[in-house]
Enzyme design. Structure first.
Site: not given
Ligand code: CTP
Length: 407
Positions: A335, A353, A220, A299, A289, A317-319
């Site tokens: 953030f 979260k 991104n 390739k 995500d 995973p959501d860190i």
């Molecule tokens: N974050 C994280 N790990 C992930 C996704 C997000 O640690 N896999 C953290 C980001 O660093 C940020 C916060 O979660 O501090 C929100 O990230 P954001 O991308 O805005 O939100 P998402 O959790 O992806 O939710 P959405 O898809 O609904 O925007």
């Protein structure tokens, strides 16, 4: 205050002792003035062998002080007048001999005299003394120099550097004076309140890269600038900072420990084992995500069907949420990078979260830029931090975090 005026209103005595690195002091004078400082140059006799007072006068816009016997000073106390006006004394270059002098409290020339005569400022601390050592690597490594440095540091001086690399003598090693921009940043940092003194802060920054095959991937537009600014601001505030960075091309802020990762999974695996050792976790990274369920070893070629091959995706995973679930978790700051409805989405993430503070920003308006606008959302309400450069915002955020964790 804008990044360009970081030393606005500060009066700096820039002292030069003898050394080849005097040529860098010319650049340093310009750097300090560029960020708003007024600069009074003081040179030792040895320094005048390396660069002329004329050059330093032209760059600083003020006559250079070189002698404690200058009869033009009405009270004939140049050392008192100079040190009383100063907000900081920065000696760059600080030669081995000059450091030895300061360590012993000797005062037989104007520069060492004024260093000794620094007055107490509001708060009871003496006017800060910063030293930028510059010398040959053998001189630097000599036990006498190291002893003297330990003494000046124990007496309250802040030692900036030295750097490592090529030396004027043709040797390579420790002892190079830091570059002008590094010294400028060191001086700016020294003025920041130590709101996070001794605290451990962990930060994620930048995008992640999710490989599809050996030549392609999903990423991104995050530049990492906000996270790197938070790392710098936390370090300036006295914290011990670990920065886990996705693929970005940014220099590591000084004294920050950096761990480079690529994918969300790698970021997760770098963060989770160390998170609980930290007092604060700031998740600025724009973590992907989703990732391809299995990256191809080779390739992926077009198959002539005109159809893009289907790539099965799996969720990363959501860190932040994982850190927030840890027993003994650090104070967690998320953030929220949104494209619309900032406050609503930020508050939703605060709850989902389970973190005490979420900082909202509009992704498309800030990715890659040097400025940003932040919306702080917590259980108490919302506060907007008006548009400013990212370092200024990061310092403001550090103040907010320090207040919330009660320091
Ligand atoms: N974050 C994280 N790990 C992930 C996704 C997000 O640690 N896999 C953290 C980001 O660093 C940020 C916060 O979660 O501090 C929100 O990230 P954001 O991308 O805005 O939100 P998402 O959790 O992806 O939710 P959405 O898809 O609904 O925007």
């Amino acid at each position: 205050m804008s990044n360009l005026a970081q030393l606005h209103g500060r009066h700096v005595v820039l002292g030069l002792s003898g050394g080849i690195a005097c040529y860098k002091a010319a650049e340093l004078a310009r750097e300090l003035i560029k960020v708003g400082a007024t600069v009074q140059v003081v040179m030792t006799e040895a320094a005048e062998h390396f660069i002329t007072a004329v050059t330093m006068q032209a760059l600083s816009g003020r006559p250079v002080a070189t002698s404690q016997w200058d009869p033009r000073e009405a009270n004939n106390m140049a050392h008192i007048n100079l040190s009383r006006e100063a907000d900081a004394v920065l000696v760059a270059p600080a030669s081995a001999d000059f450091i030895a002098k300061i360590a012993q409290g000797r005062a037989d020339d104007l520069l060492s005299l004024l260093c000794l005569a620094r007055p107490l400022k509001a708060g009871g601390q003496p006017c800060p003394l910063l030293l930028a050592p510059a010398m040959n690597r053998e001189m630097w490594a000599h036990p006498a120099t190291q002893r003297n440095l330990a003494q000046v540091a124990a007496d309250g001086a802040l030692v900036l550097g030295p750097g490592h690399g090529d030396q004027a003598c043709g040797e390579v090693g420790d002892g190079r004076m830091l570059e002008a921009a590094e010294l400028r940043d060191g001086l700016v940092a020294s003025f920041q309140p130590k709101l996070l003194a001794g605290r451990r802060v962990l930060i994620t920054a930048g995008p992640t890269f999710e490989a599809i095959d050996p030549v392609r991937g999903i990423t991104n537009l995050s530049s990492g600038k906000m996270g790197f600014a938070v790392a710098r601001a936390a370090q300036e505030a006295g914290a011990l900072v670990t920065l886990v960075a996705g693929p970005v091309h940014l220099p590591t802020p000084r004294h920050v420990r950096r761990i480079d990762v690529k994918s969300a999974q790698q970021m997760h695996d770098a963060v989770l084992p160390i998170a609980a050792e930290h007092d604060v976790f700031v998740a600025t990274a724009a973590v992907a995500d989703w990732r391809p369920a299995s990256a191809s070893d080779q390739k992926i070629k077009k198959d002539g069907s005109g159809q893009m091959p289907t790539i099965a995706m799996t969720e990363n995973p959501d860190i932040l949420a994982a850190v927030a679930r840890l027993p003994g978790r650090p104070y967690c700051v998320g953030f929220a990078a949104e494209s619309h409805d900032l406050a609503r989405h930020a508050r939703e993430k605060l709850v989902r979260k389970n973190v005490p503070l979420v900082v909202g920003n509009l992704g498309p308006a800030t990715f890659g830029r040097d400025d940003n606008t932040l919306l702080l959302v917590d259980a108490q309400g919302e506060r907007e931090l008006a548009t400013a450069d990212k370092l200024s915002l990061a310092r403001e955020l550090v103040r907010e975090i320090a207040r919330r964790i009660g320091q």
